[in-house]
Design a protein around this motif. Structure first.
Motif, PDB file in Angstrom:
ATOM      1  N   LEU A 150       1.241   0.988  34.189  1.00  0.00           N
ATOM      2  CA  LEU A 150       0.549   1.665  35.292  1.00  0.00           C
ATOM      3  C   LEU A 150       1.161   1.225  36.630  1.00  0.00           C
ATOM      4  O   LEU A 150       0.478   0.769  37.527  1.00  0.00           O
ATOM      5  CB  LEU A 150      -0.949   1.341  35.226  1.00  0.00           C
ATOM      6  CG  LEU A 150      -1.884   2.251  36.016  1.00  0.00           C
ATOM      7  CD1 LEU A 150      -1.765   3.703  35.569  1.00  0.00           C
ATOM      8  CD2 LEU A 150      -3.339   1.792  35.889  1.00  0.00           C
ATOM      9  N   SER A 158      -1.106   9.339  36.477  1.00  0.00           N
ATOM     10  CA  SER A 158      -2.551   9.261  36.240  1.00  0.00           C
ATOM     11  C   SER A 158      -3.326  10.150  37.212  1.00  0.00           C
ATOM     12  O   SER A 158      -4.247  10.864  36.808  1.00  0.00           O
ATOM     13  CB  SER A 158      -3.032   7.814  36.311  1.00  0.00           C
ATOM     14  OG  SER A 158      -3.143   7.366  37.644  1.00  0.00           O
ATOM     15  N   HIS A 169      -6.256   6.906  29.977  1.00  0.00           N
ATOM     16  CA  HIS A 169      -6.292   5.488  29.598  1.00  0.00           C
ATOM     17  C   HIS A 169      -4.915   4.890  29.887  1.00  0.00           C
ATOM     18  O   HIS A 169      -3.919   5.601  29.853  1.00  0.00           O
ATOM     19  CB  HIS A 169      -6.551   5.339  28.094  1.00  0.00           C
ATOM     20  CG  HIS A 169      -7.788   6.016  27.631  1.00  0.00           C
ATOM     21  ND1 HIS A 169      -8.886   5.326  27.195  1.00  0.00           N
ATOM     22  CD2 HIS A 169      -8.109   7.332  27.540  1.00  0.00           C
ATOM     23  CE1 HIS A 169      -9.838   6.181  26.852  1.00  0.00           C
ATOM     24  NE2 HIS A 169      -9.388   7.409  27.046  1.00  0.00           N
ATOM     25  N   TYR A 171      -2.408   1.115  29.338  1.00  0.00           N
ATOM     26  CA  TYR A 171      -2.218  -0.275  28.913  1.00  0.00           C
ATOM     27  C   TYR A 171      -1.166  -0.890  29.824  1.00  0.00           C
ATOM     28  O   TYR A 171      -0.025  -0.413  29.872  1.00  0.00           O
ATOM     29  CB  TYR A 171      -1.765  -0.332  27.457  1.00  0.00           C
ATOM     30  CG  TYR A 171      -1.251  -1.694  27.053  1.00  0.00           C
ATOM     31  CD1 TYR A 171      -2.125  -2.778  26.993  1.00  0.00           C
ATOM     32  CD2 TYR A 171       0.085  -1.893  26.748  1.00  0.00           C
ATOM     33  CE1 TYR A 171      -1.664  -4.036  26.662  1.00  0.00           C
ATOM     34  CE2 TYR A 171       0.555  -3.152  26.402  1.00  0.00           C
ATOM     35  CZ  TYR A 171      -0.327  -4.220  26.361  1.00  0.00           C
ATOM     36  OH  TYR A 171       0.136  -5.464  26.038  1.00  0.00           O
ATOM     37  N   ASP A 172      -1.559  -1.880  30.598  1.00  0.00           N
ATOM     38  CA  ASP A 172      -0.611  -2.623  31.431  1.00  0.00           C
ATOM     39  C   ASP A 172      -1.226  -3.983  31.711  1.00  0.00           C
ATOM     40  O   ASP A 172      -2.056  -4.132  32.615  1.00  0.00           O
ATOM     41  CB  ASP A 172      -0.335  -1.870  32.750  1.00  0.00           C
ATOM     42  CG  ASP A 172       0.807  -2.504  33.541  1.00  0.00           C
ATOM     43  OD1 ASP A 172       1.010  -3.726  33.394  1.00  0.00           O
ATOM     44  OD2 ASP A 172       1.467  -1.786  34.304  1.00  0.00           O
ATOM     45  N   GLU A 177      -7.485  -5.455  37.626  1.00  0.00           N
ATOM     46  CA  GLU A 177      -8.626  -4.560  37.413  1.00  0.00           C
ATOM     47  C   GLU A 177      -8.766  -3.604  38.587  1.00  0.00           C
ATOM     48  O   GLU A 177      -9.125  -2.440  38.424  1.00  0.00           O
ATOM     49  CB  GLU A 177      -9.933  -5.371  37.318  1.00  0.00           C
ATOM     50  CG  GLU A 177     -10.053  -6.264  36.105  1.00  0.00           C
ATOM     51  CD  GLU A 177     -10.022  -5.498  34.792  1.00  0.00           C
ATOM     52  OE1 GLU A 177     -10.255  -4.277  34.796  1.00  0.00           O
ATOM     53  OE2 GLU A 177      -9.733  -6.126  33.763  1.00  0.00           O
ATOM     54  N   PHE A 180      -6.692  -0.479  38.288  1.00  0.00           N
ATOM     55  CA  PHE A 180      -7.280   0.447  37.318  1.00  0.00           C
ATOM     56  C   PHE A 180      -8.465   1.169  37.942  1.00  0.00           C
ATOM     57  O   PHE A 180      -8.616   2.379  37.808  1.00  0.00           O
ATOM     58  CB  PHE A 180      -7.730  -0.305  36.059  1.00  0.00           C
ATOM     59  CG  PHE A 180      -6.628  -0.490  35.049  1.00  0.00           C
ATOM     60  CD1 PHE A 180      -6.470   0.403  34.004  1.00  0.00           C
ATOM     61  CD2 PHE A 180      -5.733  -1.536  35.151  1.00  0.00           C
ATOM     62  CE1 PHE A 180      -5.448   0.254  33.078  1.00  0.00           C
ATOM     63  CE2 PHE A 180      -4.708  -1.704  34.234  1.00  0.00           C
ATOM     64  CZ  PHE A 180      -4.566  -0.807  33.196  1.00  0.00           C
ATOM     65  N   LYS A 186      -9.011   4.285  32.600  1.00  0.00           N
ATOM     66  CA  LYS A 186      -9.687   3.357  31.687  1.00  0.00           C
ATOM     67  C   LYS A 186      -8.690   2.343  31.142  1.00  0.00           C
ATOM     68  O   LYS A 186      -7.613   2.727  30.679  1.00  0.00           O
ATOM     69  CB  LYS A 186     -10.305   4.133  30.528  1.00  0.00           C
ATOM     70  CG  LYS A 186     -11.423   5.034  30.988  1.00  0.00           C
ATOM     71  CD  LYS A 186     -11.949   5.892  29.865  1.00  0.00           C
ATOM     72  CE  LYS A 186     -12.915   6.913  30.430  1.00  0.00           C
ATOM     73  NZ  LYS A 186     -13.023   8.116  29.616  1.00  0.00           N
ATOM     74  N   ARG A 187      -9.064   1.090  31.206  1.00  0.00           N
ATOM     75  CA  ARG A 187      -8.124   0.039  30.783  1.00  0.00           C
ATOM     76  C   ARG A 187      -8.191  -0.162  29.272  1.00  0.00           C
ATOM     77  O   ARG A 187      -9.253  -0.433  28.721  1.00  0.00           O
ATOM     78  CB  ARG A 187      -8.474  -1.269  31.486  1.00  0.00           C
ATOM     79  CG  ARG A 187      -7.553  -2.379  31.082  1.00  0.00           C
ATOM     80  CD  ARG A 187      -7.643  -3.570  32.010  1.00  0.00           C
ATOM     81  NE  ARG A 187      -6.332  -4.170  32.117  1.00  0.00           N
ATOM     82  CZ  ARG A 187      -5.897  -4.876  33.127  1.00  0.00           C
ATOM     83  NH1 ARG A 187      -6.651  -5.063  34.165  1.00  0.00           N
ATOM     84  NH2 ARG A 187      -4.683  -5.379  33.134  1.00  0.00           N
ATOM     85  N   PRO A 189      -7.360  -2.674  26.440  1.00  0.00           N
ATOM     86  CA  PRO A 189      -7.079  -4.108  26.429  1.00  0.00           C
ATOM     87  C   PRO A 189      -5.801  -4.451  25.661  1.00  0.00           C
ATOM     88  O   PRO A 189      -5.176  -5.471  25.927  1.00  0.00           O
ATOM     89  CB  PRO A 189      -8.308  -4.712  25.752  1.00  0.00           C
ATOM     90  CG  PRO A 189      -8.958  -3.591  25.026  1.00  0.00           C
ATOM     91  CD  PRO A 189      -8.595  -2.334  25.728  1.00  0.00           C
TER      92      PRO A 189
END
Ligand code: NAD
Length: 536
Positions: A150, A158, A169, A171-172, A177, A180, A186-187, A189
């Motif tokens: 991201l 995004s 969604h 992933y990074d 936070e 995001f 949406k993060r 995990p």
């Protein structure tokens, strides 16, 4: 006398105009010149600005007695003899951003083309047909998008995906936070969690050890049936063979590729036969606006370097100059101490770094800014693309990612040429320090609360263990069995029989799974590998 600038390789007009507007400059604009002709002319110029076609060779740089700046309107500087430029004190400037939106827009153009069969529709119309029957498409609205990485491009994708009504969604593990939340993404995990969620998967990460082959057979199998996979980042992040196998099985519904392991793609490449794969010839950055942006960016930086001596955008500026020989070991130490701290925090699951603080000994205080930049570079190693990361831009890259960079308060580090780097990630923090004496290679002398003494080179293994007899022997044997040659082994403890920490420097890269092998040993609690990246 005017400062003379040679602009070549069809650098965008607006960039050239920006230089022409400066009264102190005389600008000559020429098409890409044959090497011999350029060599003839170069000693009249104070700066040269080009794209990738003109090779700025060692011979050219040595001939160019007035040259102060080389500007590259684009990212890669493989066409510039960088070491020679540094040796001669010639600044090399590139333009790393500017093409973000071009890639993000192409993402949607090509994915929509795949979903609505635009290429087939267009070709059939041009062929004089009117065929609608097998052109039934699908929509983006309501579908889930999984973004790996991201950063700049991932962020722009995004925004636009939300406008299409997608469920986004990402992933990074290296971004906060806050980012995001600000992007309303949406993060996920873990990568697996992202794969579980995504109907469309797109990668926007640099090519690093961690990301090479990241989307391989297991990842593709984990995606939902019919998912679409996009790689506009770098060849090799999505594994070609695994993608082909998944397309052949029908598990993956389609793909878009703009980048390849070997470019240009030549001959009968297998992907050419798949009608559900959109193949593009690395045109992510090929928009007029992106070319304009990089030209403006590079020309602005060249102007500021020539007029005001501002080298803050130079790739090699910090290393050119007289102090480089004495400062280089300290820069290397700061960078590597930060890399060790980051790896140890990652071992505890804390990957999103909040702050980097540096404390120096008395002799190094005047260089504290450069040392903080080196620590920022060590923190970002393997997270941002190596060719975009250097001592000049590390601080701005880090702050752009939300990291707080600071100088430590409360006195000096414990030796006049000592450096201590402290990283904080959420509730975790890690302090790593060392000494960069003038007469010997730098040493790491502190990891957390432990005193150690090893050279930060090659690869490091950091182990924590119970301080009981036999551990060193078991670790040594396990490493020998794995074919690892130990260069140095330093064991430290806080109190007899308590916790101990071992730092092992090894020649070359450690084998895969070495951490699993070591943590399986009795009394070993944790094992972390640190592979050092670029020189400071
Ligand atoms: P960036 O540095 O702004 O963002 C990269 C992101 O990846 C960062 O947020 C980083 O935290 C994240 N990341 C790094 N390692 C990761 C990992 N192991 N797992 C998950 N996330 C990870 O870079 P950018 O400008 O957005 O560029 C992204 C990619 O696009 C690069 O590979 C770049 O070379 C490529 N690119 C391609 C084109 C093209 O023409 N197709 C043009 C420009 C950039």
């Amino acid at each position: 006398m005017a400062l003379r600038i040679l602009v070549t390789d069809e650098v965008d007009r607006d960039g050239v105009e920006l230089l022409r507007a400066v009264p102190e400059f005389a600008v000559d604009e020429v098409p890409t010149l044959p090497a011999a002709e350029l060599l003839e002319r170069i000693d009249q110029y104070d700066a040269i600005v080009g794209r990738s076609a003109t090779k700025v060779t060692e011979a050219l740089l040595r001939r160019a007695r007035r040259l102060k700046v080389v500007g590259r309107a684009g990212v890669g500087v493989d066409n510039v003899a960088m070491e020679v430029a540094t040796e001669l004190g010639i600044a090399v400037i590139n333009a790393p951003a500017g093409n973000t939106v071009a890639v993000a827009e192409l993402f949607f153009g090509s994915v929509l083309s795949l979903l609505r069969h635009l290429t087939r529709a267009d070709v059939s119309m041009h062929d004089g047909r009117w065929e609608r029957a097998d052109l039934l498409g699908t929509e983006l609205r309501g579908k889930s998008l999984g973004i790996v990485g991201l950063g700049r491009i991932g962020g722009e994708v995004s925004h636009r995906a939300l406008a299409f009504g997608m469920d986004v969604h990402a992933y990074d593990p290296y971004v906060s936070e806050e980012r995001f939340a600000a992007l309303r993404v949406k993060r996920a995990p873990t990568l697996d969690a992202l794969l579980d969620a995504a109907q469309f998967l797109t990668v926007h990460v640099p090519l690093t050890d961690e990301t090479t082959g990241m989307i391989g057979a297991d990842a593709l199998r984990r995606l939902r049936a019919g998912a679409v996979v996009v790689n506009m980042a770098r060849g090799g992040i999505v594994d070609d063979d695994a993608l082909r196998a998944a397309l052949d099985r029908g598990h993956i519904g389609g793909a878009v590729l703009d980048v390849y392991l070997k470019e240009p793609l030549t001959g009968e490449h297998p992907f050419r036969s798949y009608s559900n794969v959109v193949l593009l010839p690395h045109i992510g950055a090929s928009s007029a606006e992106a070319q304009r942006n990089v030209a403006l960016d590079a020309c602005e930086a060249v102007r500021d370097a020539l007029l005001n001596g501002d080298l803050s955008r130079s790739l090699n500026g910090a290393l050119a100059g007289e102090d480089s020989a004495t400062l280089a070991p300290a820069l290397l130490l700061a960078r590597r101490a930060a890399a060790v701290a980051r790896a140890l925090l990652a071992g505890r699951g804390a990957t999103a770094i909040d702050s980097v603080t540096i404390k120096t000994g008395e002799d190094l205080t005047s260089s504290a800014g450069a040392l903080l930049a080196a620590a920022a570079a060590g923190t970002l190693e393997g997270v941002v693309e190596a060719e975009r990361l250097n001592l000049i831009n590390a601080r701005s890259l880090a702050t752009a990612r939300g990291l707080v960079l600071a100088h430590g308060e409360g006195g000096f580090a414990p030796h006049s040429r000592a450096i201590e780097v402290r990283l904080v990630a959420g509730a975790h923090s890690m302090r790593v320090g060392g000494v960069a004496a003038l007469d010997m290679p730098p040493r790491l002398t502190r990891i957390g609360d432990f005193h150690v003494d090893v050279a930060p080179r090659g690869s490091l293994l950091v182990l924590t263990n119970h301080d009981v007899p036999g551990v060193i022997g078991r670790v040594g044997t396990a490493l020998a069995d794995a074919g690892v040659n130990i260069a140095e082994y330093h064991q430290a403890r806080l109190a007899a029989g308590g916790e101990a920490l071992a730092v092992v420097t090894i020649d070359g890269a450690p084998p895969a799974h070495v951490c699993e092998t070591l943590t399986a040993l009795r009394d070993v609690r944790s094992a972390t590998v640190v592979k050092f990246g670029g020189d400071a």
